[in-house]
Design a protein around this motif. Structure first.
Motif, PDB file in Angstrom:
ATOM      1  N   ASN A  60       0.850  -1.195   0.000  1.00 38.68           N
ATOM      2  CA  ASN A  60       0.000   0.000   0.000  1.00 38.68           C
ATOM      3  C   ASN A  60       0.885   1.244   0.000  1.00 38.68           C
ATOM      4  O   ASN A  60       1.567   1.540   0.983  1.00 38.68           O
ATOM      5  CB  ASN A  60      -0.889  -0.048   1.256  1.00 38.68           C
ATOM      6  N   THR A  62      -0.026   4.424  -0.253  1.00 38.55           N
ATOM      7  CA  THR A  62      -0.752   5.681  -0.034  1.00 38.55           C
ATOM      8  C   THR A  62      -0.268   6.448   1.197  1.00 38.55           C
ATOM      9  O   THR A  62      -0.927   7.369   1.641  1.00 38.55           O
ATOM     10  CB  THR A  62      -2.261   5.404   0.109  1.00 38.55           C
ATOM     11  N   SER A  63       0.854   6.086   1.759  1.00 35.73           N
ATOM     12  CA  SER A  63       1.365   6.778   2.943  1.00 35.73           C
ATOM     13  C   SER A  63       2.183   8.008   2.535  1.00 35.73           C
ATOM     14  O   SER A  63       2.318   8.295   1.349  1.00 35.73           O
ATOM     15  CB  SER A  63       2.246   5.842   3.746  1.00 35.73           C
ATOM     16  N   ILE A  64       2.747   8.719   3.499  1.00 34.74           N
ATOM     17  CA  ILE A  64       3.514   9.931   3.176  1.00 34.74           C
ATOM     18  C   ILE A  64       4.746   9.660   2.329  1.00 34.74           C
ATOM     19  O   ILE A  64       5.272  10.554   1.690  1.00 34.74           O
ATOM     20  CB  ILE A  64       3.974  10.707   4.436  1.00 34.74           C
ATOM     21  N   ILE A  65       5.227   8.429   2.341  1.00 37.24           N
ATOM     22  CA  ILE A  65       6.417   8.162   1.532  1.00 37.24           C
ATOM     23  C   ILE A  65       6.052   7.627   0.151  1.00 37.24           C
ATOM     24  O   ILE A  65       6.925   7.367  -0.666  1.00 37.24           O
ATOM     25  CB  ILE A  65       7.391   7.214   2.259  1.00 37.24           C
ATOM     26  N   ASN A  66       4.781   7.444  -0.101  1.00 39.26           N
ATOM     27  CA  ASN A  66       4.340   6.916  -1.398  1.00 39.26           C
ATOM     28  C   ASN A  66       5.063   5.626  -1.775  1.00 39.26           C
ATOM     29  O   ASN A  66       5.375   5.375  -2.936  1.00 39.26           O
ATOM     30  CB  ASN A  66       4.548   7.968  -2.507  1.00 39.26           C
ATOM     31  N   ALA A  68       6.119   1.385  -0.141  1.00 36.78           N
ATOM     32  CA  ALA A  68       5.834   0.329   0.840  1.00 36.78           C
ATOM     33  C   ALA A  68       6.936  -0.718   0.801  1.00 36.78           C
ATOM     34  O   ALA A  68       7.501  -0.996  -0.257  1.00 36.78           O
ATOM     35  CB  ALA A  68       4.494  -0.326   0.522  1.00 36.78           C
ATOM     36  N   VAL A  97       9.500   7.123  -1.977  1.00 37.14           N
ATOM     37  CA  VAL A  97      10.825   7.213  -1.350  1.00 37.14           C
ATOM     38  C   VAL A  97      10.914   6.196  -0.220  1.00 37.14           C
ATOM     39  O   VAL A  97      10.016   6.151   0.632  1.00 37.14           O
ATOM     40  CB  VAL A  97      11.035   8.613  -0.719  1.00 37.14           C
ATOM     41  N   ILE A  98      11.955   5.381  -0.240  1.00 43.65           N
ATOM     42  CA  ILE A  98      12.289   4.624   0.976  1.00 43.65           C
ATOM     43  C   ILE A  98      13.344   5.471   1.666  1.00 43.65           C
ATOM     44  O   ILE A  98      14.488   5.572   1.196  1.00 43.65           O
ATOM     45  CB  ILE A  98      12.848   3.218   0.663  1.00 43.65           C
ATOM     46  N   PRO A  99      12.991   6.116   2.781  1.00 42.08           N
ATOM     47  CA  PRO A  99      13.889   7.119   3.364  1.00 42.08           C
ATOM     48  C   PRO A  99      15.190   6.505   3.901  1.00 42.08           C
ATOM     49  O   PRO A  99      15.315   5.290   4.015  1.00 42.08           O
ATOM     50  CB  PRO A  99      13.048   7.703   4.512  1.00 42.08           C
ATOM     51  N   VAL A 204       5.258  15.565  13.380  1.00 38.51           N
ATOM     52  CA  VAL A 204       4.809  14.783  12.227  1.00 38.51           C
ATOM     53  C   VAL A 204       4.884  13.283  12.485  1.00 38.51           C
ATOM     54  O   VAL A 204       3.987  12.517  12.134  1.00 38.51           O
ATOM     55  CB  VAL A 204       5.643  15.137  10.972  1.00 38.51           C
ATOM     56  N   LEU A 205       5.968  12.847  13.128  1.00 34.43           N
ATOM     57  CA  LEU A 205       6.217  11.405  13.251  1.00 34.43           C
ATOM     58  C   LEU A 205       5.734  10.815  14.572  1.00 34.43           C
ATOM     59  O   LEU A 205       5.939   9.632  14.848  1.00 34.43           O
ATOM     60  CB  LEU A 205       7.710  11.114  13.051  1.00 34.43           C
TER      61      LEU A 205
END
Lengths: 209, 209, 209, 209, 209, 209
Positions: A60, A62-66, A68, A97-99, A204-205
């Motif tokens: 999924n 749809t999170s802030i990092i677009n 999964a 992004v995978i940060p 934010v986190l």
């Protein structure tokens, strides 16, 4: 050329002493040891212990990092217990992004299966290793070093990653700094970031203090 | 009870076949291998290969972190080659900080030898483990996890740290993010920090792009 | 909050002692050791040592097995040296078969990337573990055990496989028995196959004696 | 059922990429590494690198211990390099004794092949494990613990011993204490033996100081 | 730049699959395994599992050796379980001696923290490595080799020692020879000491037979 | 020179902290872990845990292979648990054959104790290594590679074999192919043998399908 069947049984019997520990499917409800989980009794092991379907399902994004990460580590796939290997699937939506993160316990090798991905890692000597990868390209991320992956071309991208340990671990720098109760003052002192920035990211986190 | 001396020599001879690889002092000018450096020839090894005096000298704490790390890793102390262990000395002046960092290849155990130190690490699950240590206290920092040490009481403090590998590695998060040519845009995307903060820290730490 | 730039350089200097062996890109022209190849000097390592494009190219499946194995082992991808992991790509045309074989030095994990594949392995206790895998399914083949892969649905199929060693090895049973000069009499005695069958297969696979 | 021979060659070619490091016969003239000696080039390896005849020859038991140790360690048998195993043969004449010693790097398993032997070892907790072994009996001597073997019945006895390392090492306590230049005063202080006894044994074993 | 908080939770959730085995605090009441103790459940682990204060307390040096060893091995400090490292503190009063001994399972590195100490070890080849160490000096004692430490200058001295294993073991030669029921005759045969000396030392150290 | 006995007890006490894990006799009724079985409590371990008599008894060679394998693996000899070594005895009657097989988890070293034996193995590159061994000769069979042993001179022959793992495993190729329910069609496809041959051998070895 052959003797009777009963003598075959005897061979079978002789070698049955030698039933080896070919594998050690993890009994993940038992206590872990430094070498992995205790093994499920061999008699209860079936082919399904060696097969996992979770990597066939898109994560999924749809999170802030677009993006999964879908792990196939020992907890998800107990057949990997003691085998020195595990996998994961990365899904990166157009801005995915995978940060920055590390795997404390494993080397990583990534293969782009769809789309295009920028991979990067930084060595202990702070040198940057950066590459835009196309479908079919493979990139190594050495154990414990900070690295990241970013969608490169604005199309949905997928990668398969392999790790050199059934429990590679995953420490996201931002989560370590900002998603817990580590006092803002200590974060500031140990990262050189200013308290305002820290407090904003804690907000934010979900961090406190 | 004893036979003649010449028969002793014979015993000696018999056992001399068995000259073992008791140690492997590193020939650090030769190419490294995944298991360490090639061994210096045994005939050239003396006791001085097993003795190191560098940890007796205070580190220079006049830098921005008011602290110093003096390593006794295999490059400084080649006798450690292949032995699965190394050391370092930490000096923390009154405001001293060893900033957030990881050792990609080793577990760390710290003993406070003088003064008082706050030690902290963050797990993969982003949980914080934090403790104020007094002289004589020991603290573990597991392999690959982000951690830091801070002077706790405003007096010069010293710690001896041991690592579970002759080459533990050391990656300072700030140096990895801000002391190289990793583009500001990529740092921003992968850390959630804003470009202005990034550029300021790049300025301080010598980074570009 | 910060001291001058020159004191930053000092920190940098202090930590530069700690240049770790983050990785060990193999110098594959040097002699192998039991732990892998000697490392390429760090100064000569670039990001290209960590990137490999060979798995993006389909293997040639026009051979008798209608299948191809494209390895990314340490010899093809020297960046894997010492990292405890390697990869390969399997291409199976409609009738493709990867015949019975073992990897003496590594566990294998296969992911179906396209099409459908039947995977099977046999344990030391001669028990069969057999499964038809669809796209996205993962299957484990434990180290040293006989196993095979077969195209399951008559469409071109592709799998990515990961190994728990940079040099997994590959021993094809048929090649071991029939593609060398092992005397037919010895093959017969040690496999219970009749000499005629052996000689026929030796003929096909290029064996003699 | 088979395609043409040329397509077989293609299979052969495809798999030839995968020439694995099945073994690593030691090039014992090159510098040792922590994982063993560099490997002899595969092209120069023949079956003779894997065969050793030295254990078939009785050791010379005419020394003061009436016993002999014939090692098949990596220096005598370079094929063992990197394999985690080595062997030795013990010959004990009627009064034969293998005096108190340790193997710093390996566990030992002894099998009596002829005659009868008393085996004994002492644990870290100073507990004694002692047994009279007859032909065919096996006894374990754990790594690093003091142990000995003695002829049990006054007839020539032979044992085969296996070690869990190609270089087990061998430290004879008497030789360590009395066959070198370690000053008598230091031996006395660290063993509680009186100087007269020490000097007498130094005389017998060739020690000085 | 950021999405809503709920999407952050989603990231958090995605990565929570990846809860790694960052450490394995030993549950030392459970049965040991070859790789160490089973791990305490992560939920019950706190920072106190990673902190140990025992090395801050001077050992009692009023025994016959005028010295004391204070271990921080896995049994005293369960946080070390599985980490490949442990520590100890040595206290040597003016005539203090740590008698001849080995650590069967670990390399040792000693740092003099106070006073001055003579360190010595003997190799398998019976060569002596001997050095007088001052405060700050470090000395290596390789795994399994006989070694000792002696107070060098008649002032109270302290050393911190690190080991390459959480359970290094410790076998004191005198205790192995004279503090148990190993028959005097066997000690004599295997050490070349005369029965009178053996019986005297057995008397002192509590041995029998 | 000595203090009183009570101070000796104190030394004893000080060092008793250090009761090491010298060994780990397997509690083979408990669940296996990837590093071996949990250890039997030290207090219940006696010398009999380290002694095994099974290799002194000739195996029954009246089966179709005229040979027998008598293992001393960890299941038969739990004292070997965690020690990285195990043994077996081979008995070969005049026509005795140990058929083609692999040990997935261990290197093997064989010593001919009686008679004469032909040993052979095949490398990943399909090269044959073949030798006729006489009494006293030693031969290496590397981990995971196909190998066999045959009586060489028509007289009863015996060998002792050592393995580099307490659970070497044993996979007989014929049993893997023909002694189970792997469908004849799959065996045919993956071995190039014709169905008639396969069904005949399945008949002899008890296979179905």
């Amino acid at each position: 050329m052959m003797k009777t069947f009963s003598s075959v049984l005897l061979v079978s019997l002789l070698f049955s002493y030698c039933s080896a520990a070919d594998f050690c499917v993890g009994d993940i409800k038992s206590a872990l040891t430094p070498s992995g989980y205790p093994c499920k009794p061999a008699a209860k092991v079936s082919v399904d212990d060696f097969v996992f379907s979770g990597l066939g399902v898109a994560g999924n994004t749809t999170s802030i990092i677009n993006a999964a990460v879908t792990p196939a580590f020992v907890e998800q796939f107990p057949g990997l217990n003691g085998l020195g290997i595990s996998l994961a699937r990365l899904d990166l939506a157009p801005n995915g992004v995978i940060p920055m993160h590390t795997h404390p316990a494993a080397n990583e090798v990534l293969v782009v299966v769809q789309g295009s991905i920028v991979g990067g890692f930084v060595s202990s000597a702070s040198k940057v290793y950066l590459k835009t990868l196309k479908k079919g390209d493979t990139m190594i991320f050495p154990k414990g070093l900070l690295h990241f992956q970013i969608n490169a071309r604005g199309i949905n991208s997928i990668a398969l990653v392999s790790f050199s340990d059934p429990e590679p671990g995953l420490q996201l720098t931002d989560f370590a700094f900002f998603a817990n109760d580590l006092p803002t003052e200590l974060v500031a002192k140990t990262t050189f970031l200013d308290p305002k920035t820290i407090k904003a990211l804690k907000g934010v986190l979900g961090g406190t203090n």
